[in-house]
Motif scaffolding. Sequence first.
Motif, PDB file in Angstrom:
ATOM      1  N   MET A   1       0.861  -1.156  -0.061  1.00 46.11           N
ATOM      2  CA  MET A   1      -0.014  -0.013  -0.062  1.00 46.11           C
ATOM      3  C   MET A   1       0.885   1.215  -0.112  1.00 46.11           C
ATOM      4  N   ILE A   4       2.478   2.263  -3.226  1.00 42.46           N
ATOM      5  CA  ILE A   4       1.594   2.536  -4.254  1.00 42.46           C
ATOM      6  C   ILE A   4       1.676   4.215  -4.014  1.00 42.46           C
ATOM      7  N   GLN A  18      -4.611   5.951 -12.662  1.00 42.23           N
ATOM      8  CA  GLN A  18      -4.676   4.709 -12.369  1.00 42.23           C
ATOM      9  C   GLN A  18      -5.861   4.295 -11.445  1.00 42.23           C
ATOM     10  N   ALA A  19      -6.361   5.478 -10.407  1.00 44.63           N
ATOM     11  CA  ALA A  19      -7.490   5.395  -9.308  1.00 44.63           C
ATOM     12  C   ALA A  19      -8.481   5.336  -9.911  1.00 44.63           C
ATOM     13  N   ASP A  22      -9.317   1.690 -11.017  1.00 41.12           N
ATOM     14  CA  ASP A  22      -9.178   0.836  -9.850  1.00 41.12           C
ATOM     15  C   ASP A  22      -9.792   1.255  -8.566  1.00 41.12           C
ATOM     16  N   GLN A  25      -7.874   0.588  -5.235  1.00 44.00           N
ATOM     17  CA  GLN A  25      -6.674   1.882  -5.080  1.00 44.00           C
ATOM     18  C   GLN A  25      -7.275   3.180  -4.784  1.00 44.00           C
ATOM     19  N   ARG A  28      -7.763   3.368  -1.132  1.00 44.85           N
ATOM     20  CA  ARG A  28      -6.375   3.361  -0.545  1.00 44.85           C
ATOM     21  C   ARG A  28      -5.697   4.837  -0.738  1.00 44.85           C
TER      22      ARG A  28
END
Length: 130
Positions: A1, A4, A18-19, A22, A25, A28
């Motif tokens: 984590m 990332i 990217q978030a 996903d 993610q 997170r």
Amino acid sequence: MLRIAFGSGMNDEELKAQAIQDPEQTKRLIAIETSRARDKRKQTALLGVLGLLALAIVMVKAAPFIVKKARALELPWSDVGTALGTLVMGSALAGLSWWVRRKLAARGSATPQNPPESRNEGDQNQVGTG
């Protein structure tokens, strides 16, 4: 984590892209940013408390010296009036300087009525009017 957020070598835009793809993610990243903000608030509060404590110590040490010097002026009113007047005027001057500093800082900051020029530069999501 943590890899990332800190060790991935991606910039903010890549992380955001990217978030979006996903959802896990995204959660997170939100948790990481929430934690960062909480830590920043705690650090700011701690520095504020330490600053106020230091100011109180300086004032406690300086007040007798200032009152003694004010009494040496031999003003036409009593020593009690001189001491109280000195403390009241010192507080008033400190409050005035704080107010002026706050106004000057607010003048330089961005407000919704006065956004900075660079806020919309390079924004690909901006809708054109022309």
